[in-house]
Design an enzyme around this catalytic site. Structure first.
Site, PDB file in Angstrom:
ATOM      1  N   SER A 102       5.595  62.477  53.759  1.00 48.36           N
ATOM      2  CA  SER A 102       7.020  62.161  53.869  1.00 48.36           C
ATOM      3  C   SER A 102       7.228  60.923  54.741  1.00 48.36           C
ATOM      4  O   SER A 102       6.619  59.888  54.503  1.00 48.36           O
ATOM      5  CB  SER A 102       7.749  63.395  54.420  1.00 48.36           C
TER       6      SER A 102
ATOM      7  N   ASP B 237       8.795  68.502  43.896  1.00 48.15           N
ATOM      8  CA  ASP B 237       9.430  67.803  45.024  1.00 48.15           C
ATOM      9  C   ASP B 237      10.500  66.867  44.470  1.00 48.15           C
ATOM     10  O   ASP B 237      10.188  65.874  43.821  1.00 48.15           O
ATOM     11  CB  ASP B 237       8.355  67.010  45.788  1.00 48.15           C
TER      12      ASP B 237
ATOM     13  N   HIS C 179       9.333  69.685  48.404  1.00 46.47           N
ATOM     14  CA  HIS C 179       8.851  68.679  49.350  1.00 46.47           C
ATOM     15  C   HIS C 179       7.924  69.293  50.401  1.00 46.47           C
ATOM     16  O   HIS C 179       6.978  68.658  50.855  1.00 46.47           O
ATOM     17  CB  HIS C 179      10.060  68.017  50.021  1.00 46.47           C
ATOM     18  N   ASP C 180       8.201  70.544  50.765  1.00 47.83           N
ATOM     19  CA  ASP C 180       7.376  71.234  51.760  1.00 47.83           C
ATOM     20  C   ASP C 180       5.925  71.401  51.319  1.00 47.83           C
ATOM     21  O   ASP C 180       5.069  71.759  52.136  1.00 47.83           O
ATOM     22  CB  ASP C 180       7.956  72.626  52.065  1.00 47.83           C
TER      23      ASP C 180
END
Lengths: 198, 380
Positions: free
Chosen positions: B155, B320, B353-354
């Protein structure tokens, strides 16, 4: 790094066509054995493309740059004329977008190397005459589970090239790792083409 | 392999104080500052096995291990960093650093401004990714690391890895850019601004100078975190975990917590607002918004990456949508056009996204394979 001394005969023929220190894109690169060999023996600069993340992992292990991607969606990651050679080895017969990938290969590369099992090989014809779809070392699938959906013979591929204004620069036909010059469409099980723009 | 046997064990944060002023992108100068960091593993004699881990929005220097035997939680990337793990502390000397503007020990808005003896608060300058990279390079100098074997981040951390390859090409051998993007989209900036507005409009925020008043803009932070959390998960992942489950089994026809997802988000928001600094949150989201290494090159990312000499691993995750695979492919495309060595994996995952913090098998395999190569290269 493990040094690959011998390549599968069909990959060796492709490797022989690749110029030293050139830029190579290998579509459907699998575990990256061709590029690994070319990097070590011909100092090429290359990328492999494969749909399967596990093949990307294997390529990384082999020290080969690999981009996970779907050939059916085209080669948008690559700019025009980025490569000297673009390789599609025994994959075109399994693709939906046969014409499109040919065009894409010659958009991103100066030359394309395309190989495929020759459906016109006599053993295949023989099996058909016996009433069955062909199954062989080069085509090891049954009709109901084969990924190969676009079969062709030498002339068919050459016609497709002509239709797309693509010139055949070189053709080699092989059976069991040996070159076949007499009656290739009957006696050859694997076809190798080096093609470029007219 | 058990978690215990493969942990880096008990760790202690360290501090490095810098008196050399740091000129910032914003035009401000940070006269002096402290960086808080942790290290795991041993720097080899050639000093060639250093790996820098860059953290994302709410991360920090505590990457792996625990502070005490009964510490409930391990560092935020403990599943990836440790003996025998992909970022193998038996082979690499791993450095985690809290970025400037953070709230975990490095100089930030909640630290005391030595000029006036008060917390910086609203006067703390906005940081950018290149500012952080410059500060990290100074830490590398301090640690005696001329060249990182790899700089790794997910990220916002991936943005720092990419920036390293551009700003210090000779000081980084590999950049691992995970679940990241070459710049934020309008939608992404929009999410960040809603989060910032939640904080800024909280009456307890007091323009950023809430420390002296003894207040915390808890409501704002909580909302910001809840919103963020939604965007870090995928619809499918959230559906799988919570669905429409009710806490009491029946509709209550009121506005208290009813659905499990509400309970989860409120819990996450509450927990976060207990420990995270509101000004740091604002600053981190701004650093995300401003990141655009192509900007100095007329918007041409290929030109920006031209002088990079590192090899790259770019990875993204199918579910994501905050940093979608398409955005990672932009980075890959530019790297290929710039003639760089790059591999790219698009990992199937429901974790949104995690996922970059999770252990989907192909992701772990890809990291392992890539870092094995790095280790071989630097004789780690």
């Amino acid at each position: 790094m493990t040094t690959l001394t011998t390549l599968r005969p069909d990959l060796q023929l492709i490797a022989d066509w690749v110029a030293p220190a050139s830029r190579v894109l290998d579509l459907g690169c699998g575990e990256g054995e061709l590029l690994a060999w070319l990097q070590q023996h011909k100092q090429v600069n290359g990328y492999g493309v494969d749909f399967d993340v596990n093949n990307v992992v294997r390529c990384v292990k082999a020290g080969v740059n690999a981009i996970q991607g779907d050939l059916e969606a085209g080669l948008a990651e690559f700019e025009d004329q980025r490569f000297e050679h673009v390789v599609l080895s025994q994959t075109i017969q399994a693709m939906q977008h046969t014409e499109e990938i040919l065009q894409e290969m010659l958009r991103v590369g100066r030359e394309a190397i395309v190989t495929f099992p020759n459906f016109g090989y006599w053993q295949n014809r023989w099996q058909i005459m016996q009433g069955h779809m062909p199954v062989s070392d080069d085509m090891p699938y049954q009709w109901y589970n084969t990924p190969n959906i676009h079969w062709c013979m030498l002339g068919d591929f050459e016609n497709l090239c002509a239709k797309n204004h693509i010139r055949v620069l070189e053709r080699v036909v092989m059976t069991h790792g040996r070159q076949v010059n007499f009656l290739p469409n009957l006696r050859g099980s694997l076809a190798f083409y080096r093609v470029g723009r007219v | 392999m058990s978690n215990l046997s493969s942990s880096v064990g008990i760790v202690t944060p360290q501090h490095a104080d810098f008196a050399t002023p740091l000129p910032l992108n914003s035009g401000h100068v940070l006269a002096s500052y402290r960086l808080t960091f942790e290290t795991y593993g041993t720097l080899n004699a050639a000093r060639s096995n250093g790996i820098l881990i860059c953290h994302a929005l709410s991360g920090h220097h505590h990457v792996a291990g625990r502070y005490s035997p009964d510490d409930k939680a391990a560092g935020w990337w403990d599943n990836m960093v440790g003996p025998g793990k992909p970022i193998d502390t038996n082979r690499f000397f791993v450095v985690g650093v809290n970025n400037l503007g953070g709230c975990h020990g490095s100089t930030g808005p909640s630290s005391i401004d030595p000029d006036c003896g008060q917390p910086w608060g609203s006067r703390f300058p906005v940081m950018t990714v290149p500012d952080w990279v410059t500060a990290q390079a100074r830490l590398a100098d301090r640690l005696g690391i001329d060249r990182w074997a790899a700089v790794i981040g997910g990220s916002l951390g991936g943005m720092q890895a990419l920036q390293w390859s551009i700003d210090y090409p000779e000081r980084i051998a590999h950049a691992l850019v995970i679940a990241s993007a070459p710049k934020l989209s309008a939608q992404n900036i929009a999410f960040n601004d809603v989060a910032r507005q939640a904080i800024i409009t909280d009456p307890d925020f007091l323009g950023g100078d809430f420390y002296a008043a003894g207040t915390i803009p808890r409501r704002g932070l909580r909302l910001a975190r809840m919103l963020g959390h939604i965007t870090y998960l995928s619809d499918d992942g959230m559906g799988e975990k919570f669905g429409r489950m009710l806490r009491s089994g029946e509709y209550q026809f009121g506005y208290d917590v009813e659905f499990e997802i509400e309970s989860y988000l409120r819990y996450q928001g509450d927990k976060f607002s207990d420990y995270f600094d509101a000004n740091t949150y604002l600053l981190m989201t701004k650093a995300l918004d401003y990141f655009d290494p192509a900007k100095d090159y007329g918007g041409d990312l290929v030109a920006a990456l031209k002088k990079a000499t590192a090899s790259f691993l770019v990875a993204s995750f199918t579910s994501d949508w905050r940093f979608s695979p398409e955005r990672s492919r932009e980075t890959v495309k530019a790297l290929i056009a710039a003639g760089k060595r790059v591999s790219y994996g698009e990992i199937e995952s429901v974790h949104g996204h995690d996922a970059f913090l999770m252990t989907d098998q192909p992701y772990v395999d890809l990291m392992q394979a890539y870092l094995d190569r790095v280790a071989e290269e630097v004789n780690a």
